[in-house]
Design a protein around this motif. Structure first.
Motif, PDB file in Angstrom:
ATOM      1  N   ILE A  21       0.355  -1.431  -0.038  1.00 29.27           N
ATOM      2  CA  ILE A  21      -0.234   0.107   0.169  1.00 29.27           C
ATOM      3  C   ILE A  21       0.856   0.964   0.210  1.00 29.27           C
ATOM      4  N   PRO A  22       0.938   2.013  -1.093  1.00 25.58           N
ATOM      5  CA  PRO A  22       1.546   3.236  -0.763  1.00 25.58           C
ATOM      6  C   PRO A  22       1.295   4.523   0.132  1.00 25.58           C
ATOM      7  N   PRO A  23       1.909   5.305   0.004  1.00 29.95           N
ATOM      8  CA  PRO A  23       1.503   6.361   1.092  1.00 29.95           C
ATOM      9  C   PRO A  23       0.295   7.294   0.655  1.00 29.95           C
ATOM     10  N   VAL A  24      -0.570   7.568   1.715  1.00 35.45           N
ATOM     11  CA  VAL A  24      -1.807   7.967   1.427  1.00 35.45           C
ATOM     12  C   VAL A  24      -1.218   9.469   1.690  1.00 35.45           C
ATOM     13  N   ARG A  25      -1.460  10.801   1.283  1.00 35.85           N
ATOM     14  CA  ARG A  25      -1.462  12.149   1.598  1.00 35.85           C
ATOM     15  C   ARG A  25      -3.089  12.624   1.915  1.00 35.85           C
ATOM     16  N   GLY A  26      -2.957  13.749   2.781  1.00 38.45           N
ATOM     17  CA  GLY A  26      -3.358  14.167   3.544  1.00 38.45           C
ATOM     18  C   GLY A  26      -2.869  14.963   4.300  1.00 38.45           C
ATOM     19  N   ARG A  27      -3.126  15.191   5.553  1.00 39.01           N
ATOM     20  CA  ARG A  27      -2.717  16.487   6.155  1.00 39.01           C
ATOM     21  C   ARG A  27      -1.722  16.430   6.484  1.00 39.01           C
ATOM     22  N   VAL A  28      -1.456  17.324   6.767  1.00 40.81           N
ATOM     23  CA  VAL A  28      -0.518  17.211   7.098  1.00 40.81           C
ATOM     24  C   VAL A  28       0.634  17.213   8.308  1.00 40.81           C
ATOM     25  N   GLY A  29       2.194  16.692   7.870  1.00 38.39           N
ATOM     26  CA  GLY A  29       2.204  15.563   9.085  1.00 38.39           C
ATOM     27  C   GLY A  29       2.855  13.837   8.255  1.00 38.39           C
ATOM     28  N   HIS A  30       3.404  12.827   8.784  1.00 36.01           N
ATOM     29  CA  HIS A  30       3.627  11.817   8.428  1.00 36.01           C
ATOM     30  C   HIS A  30       2.020  10.922   7.280  1.00 36.01           C
ATOM     31  N   PRO A  31       2.178  11.086   5.912  1.00 39.10           N
ATOM     32  CA  PRO A  31       1.938   9.999   5.490  1.00 39.10           C
ATOM     33  C   PRO A  31       1.283   8.611   6.160  1.00 39.10           C
ATOM     34  N   ARG A  32      -0.180   8.982   5.449  1.00 41.57           N
ATOM     35  CA  ARG A  32      -0.935   7.072   6.288  1.00 41.57           C
ATOM     36  C   ARG A  32       0.263   6.568   5.219  1.00 41.57           C
ATOM     37  N   ARG A  33       0.219   4.940   5.655  1.00 42.15           N
ATOM     38  CA  ARG A  33       0.980   3.934   5.261  1.00 42.15           C
ATOM     39  C   ARG A  33       0.202   2.719   5.050  1.00 42.15           C
ATOM     40  N   LYS A  34      -0.858   2.803   5.809  1.00 43.45           N
ATOM     41  CA  LYS A  34      -1.284   1.141   6.548  1.00 43.45           C
ATOM     42  C   LYS A  34      -2.602   1.945   6.613  1.00 43.45           C
ATOM     43  N   PRO A  35      -4.026   0.761   6.202  1.00 40.26           N
ATOM     44  CA  PRO A  35      -5.563   0.861   6.733  1.00 40.26           C
ATOM     45  C   PRO A  35      -5.380   0.933   7.926  1.00 40.26           C
ATOM     46  N   ASP A  36      -6.678   1.529   8.784  1.00 44.71           N
ATOM     47  CA  ASP A  36      -7.395   1.244  10.537  1.00 44.71           C
ATOM     48  C   ASP A  36      -7.492   0.051  10.308  1.00 44.71           C
ATOM     49  N   SER A  37      -8.483  -0.345   9.294  1.00 51.69           N
ATOM     50  CA  SER A  37      -8.660  -2.182   9.594  1.00 51.69           C
ATOM     51  C   SER A  37      -9.116  -2.749   8.420  1.00 51.69           C
ATOM     52  N   LEU A  38      -9.322  -3.946   8.078  1.00 51.73           N
ATOM     53  CA  LEU A  38      -9.249  -4.966   6.938  1.00 51.73           C
ATOM     54  C   LEU A  38     -10.187  -5.997   6.852  1.00 51.73           C
ATOM     55  N   PHE A  39     -10.929  -5.528   5.507  1.00 53.96           N
ATOM     56  CA  PHE A  39     -11.850  -5.752   5.672  1.00 53.96           C
ATOM     57  C   PHE A  39     -12.456  -7.499   4.597  1.00 53.96           C
ATOM     58  N   ALA A  40     -11.886  -8.678   4.789  1.00 56.51           N
ATOM     59  CA  ALA A  40     -12.767  -9.863   4.003  1.00 56.51           C
ATOM     60  C   ALA A  40     -14.021 -11.165   4.436  1.00 56.51           C
TER      61      ALA A  40
END
Length: 128
Positions: A21-40
């Protein structure tokens, strides 16, 4: 994109997919690198995979085998899963993607990206 053979079990690519999963741009600071939850769905129901997902600090919402089927395995996954199933149906509308004819992965990926662009264009046109 992770490309595997047609007769491989999906669960073998769960962890490489999460790690890719690539980094997701968003708020200022560190980009998110992973989701909060996984649905399967039930195909991923094994304690080993749940533990490996938790080690990555992701909450697994994986359907359990042997539960009733009414609300998509009793997990409430149906409210999210239909988006994925609908997208697969749209992609299968492109004959070349329904069955993989391309031997080279880069060509197949290019057709997949082109199909995603066309699907997005259709959706935008339907909003206007």
């Amino acid at each position: 994109m992770i490309l595997t053979g047609g007769n491989r079990n999906d669960v073998t690519q769960l962890l490489p997919l999460i790690d890719a999963i690539p980094p997701v741009r968003g708020r200022v600071g560190h980009p998110r690198r992973k989701p909060d939850s996984l649905f399967a769905d039930r195909g991923y129901d094994h304690d080993i995979y749940r533990d490996q997902v938790r080690q990555r600090r992701i909450v697994p919402a994986i359907a359990r085998r042997g539960t009733r089927r009414g609300t998509l395995h009793g997990t409430g996954l149906g409210t999210y899963r239909w988006v994925v199933e609908r997208t697969f149906a749209w992609l299968h509308g492109f004959k070349r993607l329904r069955i993989r004819w391309e031997r080279r992965a880069d060509i197949h990926e290019a057709f997949l990206k082109l199909a995603c662009c066309l699907i997005t264009r259709r959706q935008i046109n339907s909003l206007c």
